[in-house]
Design an enzyme around this catalytic site. Structure first.
Site, PDB file in Angstrom:
ATOM      1  N   ASP A   1       0.810  -1.041   0.270  1.00  0.00           N
ATOM      2  CA  ASP A   1       0.003   0.177  -0.012  1.00  0.00           C
ATOM      3  C   ASP A   1       0.939   1.347   0.095  1.00  0.00           C
ATOM      4  O   ASP A   1       2.153   1.199  -0.268  1.00  0.00           O
ATOM      5  CB  ASP A   1      -1.014  -0.157   1.191  1.00  0.00           C
ATOM      6  CG  ASP A   1      -0.137   0.417   2.427  1.00  0.00           C
ATOM      7  OD1 ASP A   1       0.831   0.371   2.463  1.00  0.00           O
ATOM      8  OD2 ASP A   1      -1.118   0.175   3.461  1.00  0.00           O
ATOM      9  N   HIS A   2       0.371   2.630   0.024  1.00  0.00           N
ATOM     10  CA  HIS A   2       1.095   3.737   0.140  1.00  0.00           C
ATOM     11  C   HIS A   2       2.258   3.756   1.178  1.00  0.00           C
ATOM     12  O   HIS A   2       3.337   4.269   0.988  1.00  0.00           O
ATOM     13  CB  HIS A   2       0.105   4.836   0.204  1.00  0.00           C
ATOM     14  CG  HIS A   2      -0.834   4.802   1.653  1.00  0.00           C
ATOM     15  ND1 HIS A   2      -1.718   3.693   1.456  1.00  0.00           N
ATOM     16  CD2 HIS A   2      -0.826   5.481   2.633  1.00  0.00           C
ATOM     17  CE1 HIS A   2      -2.428   3.975   2.628  1.00  0.00           C
ATOM     18  NE2 HIS A   2      -1.854   5.173   3.440  1.00  0.00           N
TER      19      HIS A   2
ATOM     20  N   CYS B   1       2.755  -3.302   3.950  1.00  0.00           N
ATOM     21  CA  CYS B   1       2.120  -2.498   4.340  1.00  0.00           C
ATOM     22  C   CYS B   1       2.651  -1.951   5.516  1.00  0.00           C
ATOM     23  O   CYS B   1       3.978  -1.767   5.776  1.00  0.00           O
ATOM     24  CB  CYS B   1       0.515  -2.645   4.511  1.00  0.00           C
ATOM     25  SG  CYS B   1       0.176  -3.826   6.064  1.00  0.00           S
ATOM     26  N   GLY B   2       1.775  -0.934   6.442  1.00  0.00           N
ATOM     27  CA  GLY B   2       2.364  -0.261   7.526  1.00  0.00           C
ATOM     28  C   GLY B   2       2.864  -1.176   8.588  1.00  0.00           C
ATOM     29  O   GLY B   2       4.143  -1.216   9.257  1.00  0.00           O
ATOM     30  N   THR B   3       2.109  -2.249   8.794  1.00  0.00           N
ATOM     31  CA  THR B   3       2.518  -3.195  10.037  1.00  0.00           C
ATOM     32  C   THR B   3       2.739  -4.598   9.268  1.00  0.00           C
ATOM     33  O   THR B   3       3.392  -5.493   9.949  1.00  0.00           O
ATOM     34  CB  THR B   3       1.283  -3.394  10.877  1.00  0.00           C
ATOM     35  OG1 THR B   3       0.069  -3.687  10.259  1.00  0.00           O
ATOM     36  CG2 THR B   3       1.215  -2.342  11.862  1.00  0.00           C
ATOM     37  N   GLY B   4       2.382  -4.825   7.997  1.00  0.00           N
ATOM     38  CA  GLY B   4       2.267  -6.133   7.642  1.00  0.00           C
ATOM     39  C   GLY B   4       0.995  -6.859   7.871  1.00  0.00           C
ATOM     40  O   GLY B   4       0.728  -8.036   7.359  1.00  0.00           O
TER      41      GLY B   4
ATOM     42  N   GLY C   1      -2.465  -5.884   7.770  1.00  0.00           N
ATOM     43  CA  GLY C   1      -3.694  -5.779   6.997  1.00  0.00           C
ATOM     44  C   GLY C   1      -3.557  -6.710   5.861  1.00  0.00           C
ATOM     45  O   GLY C   1      -4.461  -7.182   5.281  1.00  0.00           O
TER      46      GLY C   1
ATOM     47  N   HIS D   1       8.743 -25.153   8.364  1.00  0.00           N
ATOM     48  CA  HIS D   1       7.528 -26.097   8.950  1.00  0.00           C
ATOM     49  C   HIS D   1       6.158 -25.605   8.191  1.00  0.00           C
ATOM     50  O   HIS D   1       5.386 -26.641   8.465  1.00  0.00           O
ATOM     51  CB  HIS D   1       7.439 -25.588  10.226  1.00  0.00           C
ATOM     52  CG  HIS D   1       8.809 -25.799  11.186  1.00  0.00           C
ATOM     53  ND1 HIS D   1       8.746 -26.149  12.487  1.00  0.00           N
ATOM     54  CD2 HIS D   1      10.017 -26.434  10.790  1.00  0.00           C
ATOM     55  CE1 HIS D   1       9.948 -26.624  12.829  1.00  0.00           C
ATOM     56  NE2 HIS D   1      10.675 -26.921  11.847  1.00  0.00           N
ATOM     57  N   ASN D   2       5.921 -24.501   7.906  1.00  0.00           N
ATOM     58  CA  ASN D   2       4.580 -24.210   7.586  1.00  0.00           C
ATOM     59  C   ASN D   2       4.536 -24.070   6.052  1.00  0.00           C
ATOM     60  O   ASN D   2       3.491 -23.626   5.635  1.00  0.00           O
ATOM     61  CB  ASN D   2       4.387 -22.819   8.039  1.00  0.00           C
ATOM     62  CG  ASN D   2       4.586 -22.990   9.493  1.00  0.00           C
ATOM     63  OD1 ASN D   2       5.246 -22.172   9.895  1.00  0.00           O
ATOM     64  ND2 ASN D   2       3.807 -23.772  10.278  1.00  0.00           N
TER      65      ASN D   2
ATOM     66  N   ARG E   1       6.354   0.015   8.845  1.00  0.00           N
ATOM     67  CA  ARG E   1       6.744   1.125  10.299  1.00  0.00           C
ATOM     68  C   ARG E   1       7.218   0.184  11.348  1.00  0.00           C
ATOM     69  O   ARG E   1       7.280   0.722  12.303  1.00  0.00           O
ATOM     70  CB  ARG E   1       5.284   1.662  10.456  1.00  0.00           C
ATOM     71  CG  ARG E   1       4.671   2.539   9.498  1.00  0.00           C
ATOM     72  CD  ARG E   1       3.049   2.897  10.018  1.00  0.00           C
ATOM     73  NE  ARG E   1       2.832   4.103   9.487  1.00  0.00           N
ATOM     74  CZ  ARG E   1       1.278   4.472   8.871  1.00  0.00           C
ATOM     75  NH1 ARG E   1       0.665   3.441   9.292  1.00  0.00           N
ATOM     76  NH2 ARG E   1       0.972   5.300   8.337  1.00  0.00           N
TER      77      ARG E   1
ATOM     78  N   HIS F   1       5.631 -32.088   9.281  1.00  0.00           N
ATOM     79  CA  HIS F   1       5.095 -30.879   9.005  1.00  0.00           C
ATOM     80  C   HIS F   1       3.808 -30.843   8.082  1.00  0.00           C
ATOM     81  O   HIS F   1       2.973 -30.251   8.108  1.00  0.00           O
ATOM     82  CB  HIS F   1       6.036 -29.943   8.568  1.00  0.00           C
ATOM     83  CG  HIS F   1       7.357 -29.511   9.623  1.00  0.00           C
ATOM     84  ND1 HIS F   1       6.774 -29.277  10.944  1.00  0.00           N
ATOM     85  CD2 HIS F   1       8.247 -30.035   9.711  1.00  0.00           C
ATOM     86  CE1 HIS F   1       7.988 -29.532  11.565  1.00  0.00           C
ATOM     87  NE2 HIS F   1       8.973 -29.699  10.973  1.00  0.00           N
TER      88      HIS F   1
ATOM     89  N   ARG G   1       0.073 -31.425   9.001  1.00  0.00           N
ATOM     90  CA  ARG G   1      -0.194 -30.245   9.680  1.00  0.00           C
ATOM     91  C   ARG G   1      -0.532 -29.079   8.680  1.00  0.00           C
ATOM     92  O   ARG G   1      -1.660 -28.368   8.946  1.00  0.00           O
ATOM     93  CB  ARG G   1       0.819 -29.605  10.816  1.00  0.00           C
ATOM     94  CG  ARG G   1       1.013 -30.624  11.856  1.00  0.00           C
ATOM     95  CD  ARG G   1       1.926 -30.181  12.635  1.00  0.00           C
ATOM     96  NE  ARG G   1       2.465 -31.296  13.486  1.00  0.00           N
ATOM     97  CZ  ARG G   1       3.539 -31.621  14.239  1.00  0.00           C
ATOM     98  NH1 ARG G   1       4.667 -30.912  13.934  1.00  0.00           N
ATOM     99  NH2 ARG G   1       3.763 -32.482  15.092  1.00  0.00           N
TER     100      ARG G   1
HETATM  101  C1  RB5 Z   1      -2.526   2.350   6.612  1.00  0.00           C
HETATM  102  O1  RB5 Z   1      -2.684   3.608   7.421  1.00  0.00           O
HETATM  103  C2  RB5 Z   1      -2.238   1.119   7.508  1.00  0.00           C
HETATM  104  O2  RB5 Z   1      -3.503   0.830   8.278  1.00  0.00           O
HETATM  105  C3  RB5 Z   1      -1.811   0.000   6.575  1.00  0.00           C
HETATM  106  O3  RB5 Z   1      -0.727   0.170   6.026  1.00  0.00           O
HETATM  107  C4  RB5 Z   1      -1.510  -1.168   7.345  1.00  0.00           C
HETATM  108  O4  RB5 Z   1      -0.515  -0.946   8.627  1.00  0.00           O
HETATM  109  C5  RB5 Z   1      -2.579  -2.189   7.861  1.00  0.00           C
HETATM  110  O5  RB5 Z   1      -2.570  -3.079   8.426  1.00  0.00           O
END
Ligand code: RB5
Length: 147
Positions: free
Chosen positions: A8-9, A65-68, A70, A98-99, A109, A133, A136
């Site tokens: 994403d952005h 993405c920001g956290t990976g 979503g 394993h997976n 982020r 594995h 599973r």
């Molecule tokens: C976007 O602001 C943020 O929500 C997205 O990049 C991600 O972190 C979602 O999981």
């Protein structure tokens, strides 16, 4: 390997670095966007990259993405996808061994560029061990088949 990539952005800047790294290592990269830092929605790109892996168009996929979180949840909604979100290389490697993960996610982020590339390298180096594995991993597929 032919690797699908999406972001994403928030993941866009890190994605460029990952693409350069993969290309330098001799991989073919198929980029499913996004292509700028203009605000957009991570499920679009998680699904596109995952479809390419599930269909066999690409061998593996990497999404950012920001956290990976979503974008990995989105990818995991596509049948046949096992996408792991990692912030360190150990889990990335074990997720292959394993997976039998076929997609990797991380957050721009959460991890810096150098660490992201270490995670990518660990994940790509891991060989699925099968054996104990395999049953599973099959159980995971069976859950999917109930839907
Ligand atoms: C976007 O602001 C943020 O929500 C997205 O990049 C991600 O972190 C979602 O999981």
């Amino acid at each position: 390997m032919k690797i699908a990539i999406g972001c994403d952005h928030v993941g866009y800047e890190l994605k460029k670095r990952v693409i350069d790294h993969l290309t330098e290592k001799g991989h073919e990269v198929v980029d499913f966007g996004t292509n700028s830092t203009e605000r957009t929605d991570y499920p679009i790109y998680g699904e596109k990259a995952a479809n390419a892996v599930a269909s066999g168009e690409c061998d593996r996929g990497i999404v950012i993405c920001g956290t990976g979180i979503g974008i990995s949840i989105s990818a995991n909604k596509v049948k046949g996808i096992r996408c792991v979100v990692c912030s360190e290389p150990y889990s990335a490697l074990l997720s292959r061994q394993h997976n039998d993960t076929n997609m990797l996610a991380f957050g721009s982020r959460v991890v810096g560029g150098d660490l992201a590339l270490m995670i990518v390298d660990a994940w790509l180096s891991g060989e699925y061990e099968g054996g104990r594995h395999a049953r599973r991993v099959q159980m995971i597929s069976d859950i999917e088949s109930k839907r």
